[in-house]
Each structure stands twice: as C-alpha cells, then as structure tokens.
Design a protein around this motif. Structure first.
Motif, PDB file in Angstrom:
ATOM      1  N   PHE A  68     -29.973  42.757 -14.332  1.00  0.00           N
ATOM      2  CA  PHE A  68     -29.510  41.383 -14.117  1.00  0.00           C
ATOM      3  C   PHE A  68     -28.204  41.107 -14.870  1.00  0.00           C
ATOM      4  O   PHE A  68     -27.265  40.524 -14.322  1.00  0.00           O
ATOM      5  N   ILE A  69     -28.121  41.533 -16.148  1.00  0.00           N
ATOM      6  CA  ILE A  69     -26.922  41.251 -16.937  1.00  0.00           C
ATOM      7  C   ILE A  69     -25.950  42.420 -16.955  1.00  0.00           C
ATOM      8  O   ILE A  69     -24.865  42.315 -17.502  1.00  0.00           O
ATOM      9  N   ASN A  70     -26.370  43.549 -16.379  1.00  0.00           N
ATOM     10  CA  ASN A  70     -25.530  44.742 -16.285  1.00  0.00           C
ATOM     11  C   ASN A  70     -25.114  45.247 -17.668  1.00  0.00           C
ATOM     12  O   ASN A  70     -23.966  45.633 -17.900  1.00  0.00           O
ATOM     13  N   SER A  71     -26.076  45.223 -18.613  1.00  0.00           N
ATOM     14  CA  SER A  71     -25.802  45.698 -19.965  1.00  0.00           C
ATOM     15  C   SER A  71     -27.109  45.999 -20.679  1.00  0.00           C
ATOM     16  O   SER A  71     -28.105  45.303 -20.478  1.00  0.00           O
ATOM     17  N   GLU A  72     -27.083  47.016 -21.549  1.00  0.00           N
ATOM     18  CA  GLU A  72     -28.253  47.335 -22.363  1.00  0.00           C
ATOM     19  C   GLU A  72     -28.217  46.620 -23.716  1.00  0.00           C
ATOM     20  O   GLU A  72     -29.199  46.675 -24.466  1.00  0.00           O
ATOM     21  N   ASP A  73     -27.112  45.979 -24.035  1.00  0.00           N
ATOM     22  CA  ASP A  73     -26.963  45.346 -25.345  1.00  0.00           C
ATOM     23  C   ASP A  73     -27.124  43.830 -25.303  1.00  0.00           C
ATOM     24  O   ASP A  73     -27.839  43.248 -26.112  1.00  0.00           O
ATOM     25  N   GLY A  74     -26.429  43.182 -24.390  1.00  0.00           N
ATOM     26  CA  GLY A  74     -26.517  41.735 -24.336  1.00  0.00           C
ATOM     27  C   GLY A  74     -25.401  41.143 -23.502  1.00  0.00           C
ATOM     28  O   GLY A  74     -24.598  41.851 -22.889  1.00  0.00           O
ATOM     29  N   CYS A  75     -25.338  39.811 -23.480  1.00  0.00           N
ATOM     30  CA  CYS A  75     -24.314  39.120 -22.711  1.00  0.00           C
ATOM     31  C   CYS A  75     -24.213  37.677 -23.180  1.00  0.00           C
ATOM     32  O   CYS A  75     -24.989  37.228 -24.036  1.00  0.00           O
ATOM     33  N   CYS A  76     -23.261  36.971 -22.624  1.00  0.00           N
ATOM     34  CA  CYS A  76     -23.119  35.540 -22.911  1.00  0.00           C
ATOM     35  C   CYS A  76     -22.908  34.808 -21.590  1.00  0.00           C
ATOM     36  O   CYS A  76     -22.041  35.182 -20.793  1.00  0.00           O
ATOM     37  N   PHE A  77     -23.719  33.778 -21.349  1.00  0.00           N
ATOM     38  CA  PHE A  77     -23.576  32.923 -20.178  1.00  0.00           C
ATOM     39  C   PHE A  77     -22.955  31.591 -20.596  1.00  0.00           C
ATOM     40  O   PHE A  77     -23.239  31.083 -21.683  1.00  0.00           O
ATOM     41  N   TYR A  78     -22.128  31.021 -19.721  1.00  0.00           N
ATOM     42  CA  TYR A  78     -21.519  29.724 -19.996  1.00  0.00           C
ATOM     43  C   TYR A  78     -21.657  28.832 -18.774  1.00  0.00           C
ATOM     44  O   TYR A  78     -21.448  29.270 -17.644  1.00  0.00           O
ATOM     45  N   SER A  79     -22.039  27.573 -18.996  1.00  0.00           N
ATOM     46  CA  SER A  79     -22.164  26.608 -17.911  1.00  0.00           C
ATOM     47  C   SER A  79     -21.285  25.402 -18.218  1.00  0.00           C
ATOM     48  O   SER A  79     -21.560  24.651 -19.163  1.00  0.00           O
ATOM     49  N   LYS A  80     -20.239  25.215 -17.447  1.00  0.00           N
ATOM     50  CA  LYS A  80     -19.348  24.080 -17.641  1.00  0.00           C
ATOM     51  C   LYS A  80     -20.070  22.769 -17.353  1.00  0.00           C
ATOM     52  O   LYS A  80     -19.922  21.791 -18.083  1.00  0.00           O
ATOM     53  N   GLU A  81     -20.859  22.765 -16.280  1.00  0.00           N
ATOM     54  CA  GLU A  81     -21.542  21.541 -15.875  1.00  0.00           C
ATOM     55  C   GLU A  81     -22.499  21.039 -16.957  1.00  0.00           C
ATOM     56  O   GLU A  81     -22.556  19.844 -17.258  1.00  0.00           O
ATOM     57  N   GLU A  82     -23.242  21.956 -17.554  1.00  0.00           N
ATOM     58  CA  GLU A  82     -24.221  21.567 -18.572  1.00  0.00           C
ATOM     59  C   GLU A  82     -23.637  21.595 -19.984  1.00  0.00           C
ATOM     60  O   GLU A  82     -24.301  21.174 -20.938  1.00  0.00           O
ATOM     61  N   GLU A  83     -22.400  22.101 -20.106  1.00  0.00           N
ATOM     62  CA  GLU A  83     -21.758  22.243 -21.410  1.00  0.00           C
ATOM     63  C   GLU A  83     -22.659  23.032 -22.362  1.00  0.00           C
ATOM     64  O   GLU A  83     -22.906  22.647 -23.498  1.00  0.00           O
ATOM     65  N   LYS A  84     -23.149  24.157 -21.865  1.00  0.00           N
ATOM     66  CA  LYS A  84     -24.039  25.014 -22.633  1.00  0.00           C
ATOM     67  C   LYS A  84     -23.582  26.470 -22.561  1.00  0.00           C
ATOM     68  O   LYS A  84     -22.997  26.898 -21.566  1.00  0.00           O
ATOM     69  N   ALA A  85     -23.869  27.209 -23.600  1.00  0.00           N
ATOM     70  CA  ALA A  85     -23.620  28.657 -23.619  1.00  0.00           C
ATOM     71  C   ALA A  85     -24.823  29.315 -24.284  1.00  0.00           C
ATOM     72  O   ALA A  85     -25.467  28.719 -25.152  1.00  0.00           O
ATOM     73  N   ILE A  86     -25.134  30.524 -23.846  1.00  0.00           N
ATOM     74  CA  ILE A  86     -26.253  31.249 -24.447  1.00  0.00           C
ATOM     75  C   ILE A  86     -25.885  32.714 -24.617  1.00  0.00           C
ATOM     76  O   ILE A  86     -25.379  33.353 -23.680  1.00  0.00           O
ATOM     77  N   ILE A  87     -26.067  33.224 -25.811  1.00  0.00           N
ATOM     78  CA  ILE A  87     -25.885  34.645 -26.091  1.00  0.00           C
ATOM     79  C   ILE A  87     -27.259  35.300 -26.082  1.00  0.00           C
ATOM     80  O   ILE A  87     -28.177  34.832 -26.752  1.00  0.00           O
ATOM     81  N   ILE A  88     -27.393  36.359 -25.307  1.00  0.00           N
ATOM     82  CA  ILE A  88     -28.658  37.078 -25.200  1.00  0.00           C
ATOM     83  C   ILE A  88     -28.469  38.486 -25.755  1.00  0.00           C
ATOM     84  O   ILE A  88     -27.519  39.178 -25.388  1.00  0.00           O
ATOM     85  N   TYR A  89     -29.361  38.900 -26.646  1.00  0.00           N
ATOM     86  CA  TYR A  89     -29.258  40.224 -27.261  1.00  0.00           C
ATOM     87  C   TYR A  89     -30.543  41.015 -27.036  1.00  0.00           C
ATOM     88  O   TYR A  89     -31.618  40.444 -26.867  1.00  0.00           O
ATOM     89  N   ASN A  90     -30.410  42.324 -27.055  1.00  0.00           N
ATOM     90  CA  ASN A  90     -31.546  43.219 -26.803  1.00  0.00           C
ATOM     91  C   ASN A  90     -32.335  43.448 -28.090  1.00  0.00           C
ATOM     92  O   ASN A  90     -31.937  44.246 -28.939  1.00  0.00           O
TER      93      ASN A  90
END
Length: 219
Positions: A68-90
C-alpha cells in the motif's frame, strides 16, 4: 529538460532551524516532542503511528501494508482538506535506530515541502526517478542533521575519539553512525567544524560535556 538536483544546503539549514526553534537541550532527541512543536508552529496536525496501528485500523496484512505505501520502512501522508499529516513507521523492524531515522526522514519530507497541496505522499510511482531520488537524498540529509548534527559529531569525536559510540549518543543505527562519522572525517579535511557555533555553543555545555565527564571517569 530541467535538471533536478538535491538541495543539501536547504535540508541542513531547515534541520538546524528546527533544532534551534525547538530549544532542544540534549540528545538523543525525543521525536514526539518535535511532533508537538510542529503542531504548535504549523497549520497542520501531525501524528506519528506504527504499522501495527494502521494495519489494525484498516484491516491490512503486513504484506498489504508494504504494498500500500510501497515501502518497508514508512511513509508520510498529508491531507490539505483536513489539515492533517501522519507519519507511519514499521514497528516490526528490530532496529530502534532505523525506526527513528525513518520518522526523521519522513518529517524531513514534510518540512522540506516535498509533501504539499499537490502531492499527498512520496512514492516512486508518483514521481519521476530523478525527482524521487532528489527528494530522498534531501530527506536523508535533513534526518542526519536533525538526529546527529555534524558539528556535534565533530565535537564528540574531537573530545573522545572512538571511546564512545555515536549511535548510542544520538539514538541512531550503527550503520548510520558509521556513515555519518566517515562523512564527517572526510568533510573535516576541507571544513572547520569548530567554527559551527550554531550548535556547538547551544549544546556542549548543556549535554555533551556531561558525556565527556562520564566517559573520562569510566575510563
């Protein structure tokens, strides 16, 4: 065609600015503290969550998560509409230093503006190969200067040599510590890190000198 080159200087400057503005007192850094500082100074709510949390919330398998995130380590998602960001780590990786690096790396993408109104996540299939590689190099530079500022690495090495491990001081992996130390030794041939007062005077009296005292006492 426009050339895409990583801006290492920009990444270093922004990492140092964030350290200074956050009034950090010592290392290893409390990355959740940075999340709180970011939330106070930016119009975005940042969260830091694990693979386990995300997999449970969205009913994903481990392999499904990586795909889904195309990574074994992690990623960061950003939503302009919700003004939210989330960092996901393995959190399945048995390497605390690598996890900390991943979080700092993804935080770099956010601070450096790689993730913005037009780009919600950094992945290979969303960017050209040159653009993706440039962003990754910039984010790694940011993570290095945030977690283990080169001037402080120089200061510790100048005081202690190889009597203490860089990885334990800064909370990074042994591999990352060795790479940083190697780079510092190479760059010190042409750069005088003792003049980098931006960090040296901020931290050496508050924290690093305590390490020196402990090590000298121990040996």
């Amino acid at each position: 065609m426009m050339m895409i080159k990583p801006n290492y200087k920009k990444a270093e400057i922004l990492a140092r600015k964030f350290l200074k503005d956050s009034k950090v007192k010592g290392f290893p850094l409390d990355l959740d503290f940075f999340r709180k500082v970011y939330n106070k100074t930016h119009n975005t709510r940042l969260r830091i969550k694990s693979f386990s949390w995300y997999m449970k919330k969205y009913n994903l398998s481990y392999s499904g998560m990586i795909e889904f995130i195309n990574s074994e380590d992690g990623c960061c998602f950003y939503s302009k509409e919700e003004e939210k960001a989330i960092i996901i780590y393995n959190d399945f990786l048995n390497n605390a230093g690598r996890i900390r690096w991943t979080i700092a790396h993804e935080f770099g993408h956010l601070i450096l503006g790689h993730i913005n109104n037009n780009r919600a996540i950094i992945t290979r299939n969303k960017l050209s190969e040159k653009e993706y590689n440039a962003y990754e190099l910039e984010a790694n530079t940011f993570a290095r200067e945030l977690l283990a500022p080169m001037s402080l690495v120089y200061y510790i090495y100048d005081c202690l040599g190889d009597k203490i491990s860089i990885d334990s001081i800064f909370g990074i992996s042994h591999e990352a510590a060795q790479n940083i130390l190697k780079r510092m030794l190479e760059w010190s041939k042409t750069h005088d890190y003792s003049k980098d007062t931006c960090h040296m005077y901020n931290f050496q009296n508050l924290y690093i000198q305590n390490i020196v005292v402990v090590v000298i006492t121990f040996f």
